[in-house]
Design an enzyme around this catalytic site. Structure first.
Site, mmCIF file in Angstrom:
data_model
loop_
_atom_site.group_PDB
_atom_site.id
_atom_site.type_symbol
_atom_site.label_atom_id
_atom_site.label_comp_id
_atom_site.label_asym_id
_atom_site.label_seq_id
_atom_site.Cartn_x
_atom_site.Cartn_y
_atom_site.Cartn_z
ATOM 1 N N HIS A 1 0.956 -1.511 0.068
ATOM 2 C CA HIS A 1 0.139 0.098 -0.044
ATOM 3 C C HIS A 1 0.623 1.260 -0.021
ATOM 4 C CE1 HIS A 1 -4.178 -2.086 1.569
ATOM 5 N NE2 HIS A 1 -3.729 -2.970 0.738
ATOM 6 N N TYR B 1 -10.339 4.445 6.572
ATOM 7 C CA TYR B 1 -10.540 5.750 7.504
ATOM 8 C C TYR B 1 -11.385 5.690 7.739
ATOM 9 C CZ TYR B 1 -5.707 3.478 9.345
ATOM 10 O OH TYR B 1 -4.829 2.771 9.211
ATOM 11 N N PRO C 1 -4.354 -0.076 18.972
ATOM 12 C CA PRO C 1 -4.429 -0.838 17.123
ATOM 13 C C PRO C 1 -5.087 0.396 16.496
ATOM 14 C CG PRO C 1 -6.456 -0.938 18.371
ATOM 15 C CD PRO C 1 -6.505 -0.165 19.688
ATOM 16 N N LYS D 1 0.752 -0.069 15.428
ATOM 17 C CA LYS D 1 1.949 -0.448 15.652
ATOM 18 C C LYS D 1 2.559 -1.272 16.547
ATOM 19 C CE LYS D 1 3.015 3.553 13.962
ATOM 20 N NZ LYS D 1 2.918 3.708 11.986
ATOM 21 N N TYR E 1 3.242 6.948 10.205
ATOM 22 C CA TYR E 1 2.804 6.545 9.806
ATOM 23 C C TYR E 1 2.672 4.878 9.482
ATOM 24 C CZ TYR E 1 -0.815 3.680 8.004
ATOM 25 O OH TYR E 1 -2.155 3.114 7.335
#
Length: 395
Positions: free
Chosen positions: A79, A206, A297, A301, A389
């Site tokens: 991704h 998200y 979550p 990480k 991220y």
């Protein structure tokens, strides 16, 4: 009946055959250091335990260096961005374009399978060891007592690596007063479902809106992992399948009915909490992964932080056995703890950004929206977010 006892020695005793314990053993093996791995669960349970599925670029590089990246490179979904869906509006976060790093979608259980396959036929890996007890930890080594293959066994070792999770025996073996735990329970929980349905989008989504948070993830082009934020205390079976799909569609598509559905294979309730133990070491005992820290979550990480711990400890132990140098071992906590807090900071930031607190005021809501507006309008803000991220900010 348990057979009479025996005593064995190993340089490193690793408690826990999750990804961090298996990776640590693999990296040590590649550098000529033997270890014994003790796992409470069966191999079948460990291989089928579905957990995190987002691997940072640094994690992928470690797995490749360990010689277990072939199937990952063949099957994982790479991704280069994800979607924010804010009150129905779609905004793409192109993190690879912003910072040059990608992430890989590849389930934790697949990482475990690859690590187990790499050591098939090698001795020293024991499943179903339910009675592990750390008998002593000194400045010179440790003693672990357990039953292996029906025989009471005392393992003496130079070092103990506790890779046995939050509830494991490793951290509990540290004497009172030698370790401080910092913990926060966030006022949110996630209801997660694993489903035999293709994802709505080839990238993660998200979704943030008045109905609450939702996440679309995936394990393969045919299997999706989806989450709903729910009130703490809600039971995993309180909602019917139909209610779950309806709520997911409302939060992810605005109720358009376009969310692919399928048979729900698994349900799980995930509390959102943060924990850090300090320090990560006591004499010859080292805490790795969830034994040392837990993250919500929200930013995925946990697995990546555990891999970083295992890599760092493997390098320190290799330096000890190859050159007799102990600086890296003595400095394990000094290196790993600040890195863990960086992961905590970003995870907490993501959590508060995406969730409305139960007592959120209009003022607080507008502040959250202002954070989103800044993130979506500023290249500098977006780049800093992308670096965290993808994990390159903590390398």
């Amino acid at each position: 009946m348990t057979s009479p006892g025996r005593t064995l020695h190993t340089p490193v005793c690793i408690i826990g055959a999750g990804p961090s314990g298996l990776l640590l053993s693999r990296l040590l093996r590649l550098n000529g250091v033997d270890s014994v791995v003790l796992e409470r669960r069966t191999r079948d349970h460990v291989e089928k335990r579905v957990r995190a599925g987002l691997l940072e670029q640094g994690t992928v590089e470690v797995l490749r260096d360990a010689g277990v990246g072939e199937r990952l490179d063949r099957e994982a979904l790479v991704h280069e961005g994800f979607e924010w869906r804010l009150d129905g509006a779609v905004h793409r976060m192109p993190f690879t374009e912003l910072c040059g790093a990608s992430v890989w979608m590849y389930g934790q259980q697949e990482v475990v399978k690859d690590l187990l396959d790499a050591r098939d036929g090698e001795p020293g890996l024991h499943f179903g060891v339910e009675d592990v007890r750390i008998a002593s930890v000194t400045a010179d080594g440790g003693r672990v007592v357990c039953t292996i293959d029906g025989q009471l066994t005392e393992l003496t070792c130079d070092f103990i690596a506790a890779c046995d999770g939050f509830h494991g025996v490793g951290r509990q073996a540290v004497p009172a007063g030698e370790l401080v735990g910092h913990e926060v329970t966030h006022p949110f929980a996630w209801l997660g479902v694993l489903t035999a349905a293709p994802p709505l989008s080839p990238e993660l989504i998200y979704a943030v809106g008045d109905r609450g948070f939702a996440l679309q993830s995936m394990r393969s082009p045919q299997v999706s992992r989806l989450y709903l934020s729910v009130p703490p205390g809600e039971g995993v079976d309180d909602r019917s399948d139909e209610q779950i799909w309806r709520e997911l569609d409302l939060r992810l598509t605005g109720g358009q009915g376009t969310l692919p559905t399928g048979r729900i294979l698994e349900r799980v309730m995930v509390p959102l909490r943060s924990f850090v133990a300090e320090p990560f070491q006591y004499r010859r005992l080292f805490l790795v992964g969830d034994a040392a820290h837990i993250v919500p979550p929200s930013a995925a990480k946990g697995l990546n932080m555990a891999v970083a711990d295992a890599r760092h400890l493997a390098e320190a132990l290799t330096d000890w056995y190859a050159h007799g140098r102990r600086e890296a071992l003595d400095g394990y906590s000094a290196t790993a703890v600040p890195r863990a807090w960086q992961g905590q900071q970003f995870s907490a930031s993501m959590t508060t950004l995406m969730h409305a607190a139960p007592d959120e005021s209009v003022f607080d809501r507008r502040l959250r929206r202002a954070r989103f507006e800044r993130l979506l309008s500023s290249t500098a803000e977006a780049t800093a977010f992308a670096e965290q991220y993808t994990g390159i900010a903590r390398r």
